[in-house]
Design a protein around this motif. Sequence first.
Motif, mmCIF file in Angstrom:
data_model
loop_
_atom_site.group_PDB
_atom_site.id
_atom_site.type_symbol
_atom_site.label_atom_id
_atom_site.label_comp_id
_atom_site.label_asym_id
_atom_site.label_seq_id
_atom_site.Cartn_x
_atom_site.Cartn_y
_atom_site.Cartn_z
ATOM 1 N N LYS A 177 0.959 -1.232 0.199
ATOM 2 C CA LYS A 177 -0.052 -0.051 0.025
ATOM 3 C C LYS A 177 0.775 1.263 -0.089
ATOM 4 C CE LYS A 177 -3.907 -0.272 2.218
ATOM 5 N NZ LYS A 177 -4.943 -0.004 0.960
ATOM 6 N N VAL A 178 0.515 2.253 -0.968
ATOM 7 C CA VAL A 178 1.264 3.241 -1.100
ATOM 8 C C VAL A 178 0.576 4.412 -0.363
ATOM 9 C CG1 VAL A 178 2.423 5.042 -2.584
ATOM 10 C CG2 VAL A 178 2.459 2.617 -3.143
ATOM 11 N N ILE A 179 1.137 5.168 0.565
ATOM 12 C CA ILE A 179 0.386 6.336 1.586
ATOM 13 C C ILE A 179 1.127 7.594 1.239
ATOM 14 C CG2 ILE A 179 -0.289 6.680 3.877
ATOM 15 C CD1 ILE A 179 0.129 3.553 4.327
ATOM 16 N N PHE A 180 0.234 8.404 0.772
ATOM 17 C CA PHE A 180 0.987 9.940 0.728
ATOM 18 C C PHE A 180 0.329 10.657 2.104
ATOM 19 C CE2 PHE A 180 0.249 14.271 -0.538
ATOM 20 C CZ PHE A 180 1.802 14.665 -0.865
ATOM 21 N N LEU A 181 1.643 11.089 2.668
ATOM 22 C CA LEU A 181 1.219 12.249 3.843
ATOM 23 C C LEU A 181 0.870 13.527 3.366
ATOM 24 C CD1 LEU A 181 4.175 10.344 5.826
ATOM 25 C CD2 LEU A 181 1.702 9.769 6.198
ATOM 26 N N GLY A 182 -0.573 13.928 3.456
ATOM 27 C CA GLY A 182 -0.696 15.235 2.964
ATOM 28 C C GLY A 182 -1.942 15.724 3.775
ATOM 29 N N PRO A 183 -2.278 17.203 3.557
ATOM 30 C CA PRO A 183 -3.375 17.583 4.365
ATOM 31 C C PRO A 183 -4.715 17.234 3.814
ATOM 32 C CG PRO A 183 -2.368 19.238 2.650
ATOM 33 C CD PRO A 183 -1.723 18.091 2.784
ATOM 34 N N ARG A 184 -4.851 16.571 2.550
ATOM 35 C CA ARG A 184 -6.244 16.196 2.154
ATOM 36 C C ARG A 184 -6.670 14.805 2.658
ATOM 37 N NH1 ARG A 184 -5.593 18.215 -4.151
ATOM 38 N NH2 ARG A 184 -4.991 16.046 -4.371
ATOM 39 N N GLY A 185 -5.806 14.094 3.388
ATOM 40 C CA GLY A 185 -6.049 12.939 3.541
ATOM 41 C C GLY A 185 -7.052 12.590 4.908
ATOM 42 N N LYS A 186 -7.072 11.499 5.118
ATOM 43 C CA LYS A 186 -8.054 11.130 6.374
ATOM 44 C C LYS A 186 -7.204 11.141 7.649
ATOM 45 C CE LYS A 186 -10.976 7.276 8.224
ATOM 46 N NZ LYS A 186 -11.195 5.932 7.543
ATOM 47 N N THR A 187 -7.831 11.682 8.623
ATOM 48 C CA THR A 187 -7.253 11.866 9.854
ATOM 49 C C THR A 187 -6.694 10.678 10.446
ATOM 50 O OG1 THR A 187 -8.121 13.881 10.267
ATOM 51 C CG2 THR A 187 -7.018 12.883 12.320
ATOM 52 N N PHE A 188 -5.336 10.591 10.766
ATOM 53 C CA PHE A 188 -4.983 9.140 11.294
ATOM 54 C C PHE A 188 -5.351 9.093 12.704
ATOM 55 C CE2 PHE A 188 -1.566 6.571 13.374
ATOM 56 C CZ PHE A 188 -1.558 5.563 12.623
ATOM 57 N N ASN A 189 -5.677 7.568 12.982
ATOM 58 C CA ASN A 189 -6.415 7.412 14.511
ATOM 59 C C ASN A 189 -5.608 5.791 14.536
ATOM 60 O OD1 ASN A 189 -8.062 5.483 12.959
ATOM 61 N ND2 ASN A 189 -9.607 6.878 13.118
ATOM 62 N N GLN A 190 -6.012 5.273 15.889
ATOM 63 C CA GLN A 190 -5.710 3.951 16.089
ATOM 64 C C GLN A 190 -6.368 2.965 15.250
ATOM 65 O OE1 GLN A 190 -3.322 3.448 18.396
ATOM 66 N NE2 GLN A 190 -3.392 1.481 18.718
ATOM 67 N N GLU A 191 -7.390 3.074 14.902
ATOM 68 C CA GLU A 191 -8.079 2.146 14.077
ATOM 69 C C GLU A 191 -7.468 1.894 12.584
ATOM 70 O OE1 GLU A 191 -10.572 -0.063 14.935
ATOM 71 O OE2 GLU A 191 -10.351 0.754 16.854
ATOM 72 N N ILE A 192 -7.034 3.040 12.211
ATOM 73 C CA ILE A 192 -6.223 2.880 10.920
ATOM 74 C C ILE A 192 -4.930 2.226 11.246
ATOM 75 C CG2 ILE A 192 -5.032 4.171 8.972
ATOM 76 C CD1 ILE A 192 -7.290 6.479 9.480
ATOM 77 N N ALA A 193 -4.434 2.569 12.500
ATOM 78 C CA ALA A 193 -2.811 1.950 12.676
ATOM 79 C C ALA A 193 -3.163 0.402 12.615
ATOM 80 C CB ALA A 193 -2.529 2.669 14.008
ATOM 81 N N LYS A 194 -4.217 -0.059 13.371
ATOM 82 C CA LYS A 194 -4.677 -1.518 13.347
ATOM 83 C C LYS A 194 -4.768 -2.144 12.069
ATOM 84 C CE LYS A 194 -7.117 -1.234 17.793
ATOM 85 N NZ LYS A 194 -8.472 -1.439 18.475
ATOM 86 N N GLU A 195 -5.435 -1.151 11.426
ATOM 87 C CA GLU A 195 -5.553 -1.834 9.830
ATOM 88 C C GLU A 195 -4.332 -2.219 9.140
ATOM 89 O OE1 GLU A 195 -7.325 -0.203 5.936
ATOM 90 O OE2 GLU A 195 -8.171 0.576 7.686
ATOM 91 N N LEU A 196 -3.453 -1.038 9.003
ATOM 92 C CA LEU A 196 -2.232 -1.231 8.394
ATOM 93 C C LEU A 196 -1.107 -1.857 8.913
ATOM 94 C CD1 LEU A 196 -1.890 2.867 7.465
ATOM 95 C CD2 LEU A 196 -2.572 0.837 6.104
ATOM 96 N N SER A 197 -1.249 -2.274 10.321
ATOM 97 C CA SER A 197 -0.220 -3.055 10.993
ATOM 98 C C SER A 197 -0.319 -4.515 10.376
ATOM 99 C CB SER A 197 -0.190 -3.017 12.556
ATOM 100 O OG SER A 197 -1.565 -3.696 12.868
#
Length: 241
Positions: free
Chosen positions: A80-100
Motif C-alpha cells: 500500500k502506497v500512502i501519501f502524507l498530505g493535508p487532504r488525507g483522512k485523519t490518522f487514528n488507532q483504528e487505521i494503525a491497526k488496519e495497516l499493521s
Amino acid sequence: MKISILTLFPEMFNVFEHSIIGRARNNGILDINTVNIRDYSTNKHKKVDDYPYGGGAGMVMSAQPVVDSIKAVKQNENSKVIFLGPRGKTFNQEIAKELSKLDELIFVCGHYEGIDERAYKYFDMELSLGDFVLTGGEMAAIPIVDSICRLIPGVLSSEESFTEESFYSGLLEHPQYTRPEVFEGEAVPSVLLSGHHENIRKYRRQISLAITKERRPDLFKCVKLSKEDIKLLKDYEKHID
C-alpha cells in the motif's frame, strides 16, 4: 513488515535506529528503509520541484521523481502506497491497526507547497495528522510509522504493553503509579496495593471510563458500554458527588 519511506530528507528517520523500533529492526521483525526521492530525478541538477502553473507562492514537487521512486520501490502489488498530505483522512488507532496487518507499506513524504496532482493516481491512501500545518510529510510519517510498528507482534515485549494503552480499547488509559507509595503526601490508591486482581481491574476500568467521559467525550460516545461499565460509572459518579 517491510516499510519504505520516500523522502527528501532520509536523515530525519535516524530516530528509528533507537529504542523499541531499533531493537525490532535488529531482531529482523521490521525492515525499514528510507529512499531519497532526489535520487530519481532526471534533472541534471537533481531538482525535484518547480514553479506552479497558474502562479502562486512557493514551489511544487514534480511528479516524475515521486512516481519513479514509487515504481522502483513497489515490488509487491499488494503493498500500500500512502501519501502524507493535508487532504488525507485523519490518522487514528483504528487505521494503525488496519495497516499493521499488511506485509508492506510505502510512505511518500510531501514537501514545499504541494505535489503535482498527476502523482496522486499512484497513491492508495492519503493520511493526515490533523488540521494544522507541518513543514513536511516527514514530521507526520514518524509518529504514524511508530504507531503502526508497535502493533506488530514481537515489537513490544508483550501484548499487554499495547492493549492496555490509551486509544487501543477506545478509552484513555487509567493513571499509573510506582514507588514510593507516598510522594509529597499523596498516596497510591489503596486498591492498587491490595493484591486483589479483580478489584484492580474494575478500578482501572472505572477510572478509564470516567477520564474518557470527562476529557474526550468524542471518544466516549463511540464506546459500547457493558452493564458492568454502566455500574462502574454510576458508582464513580456517586463517589465524587
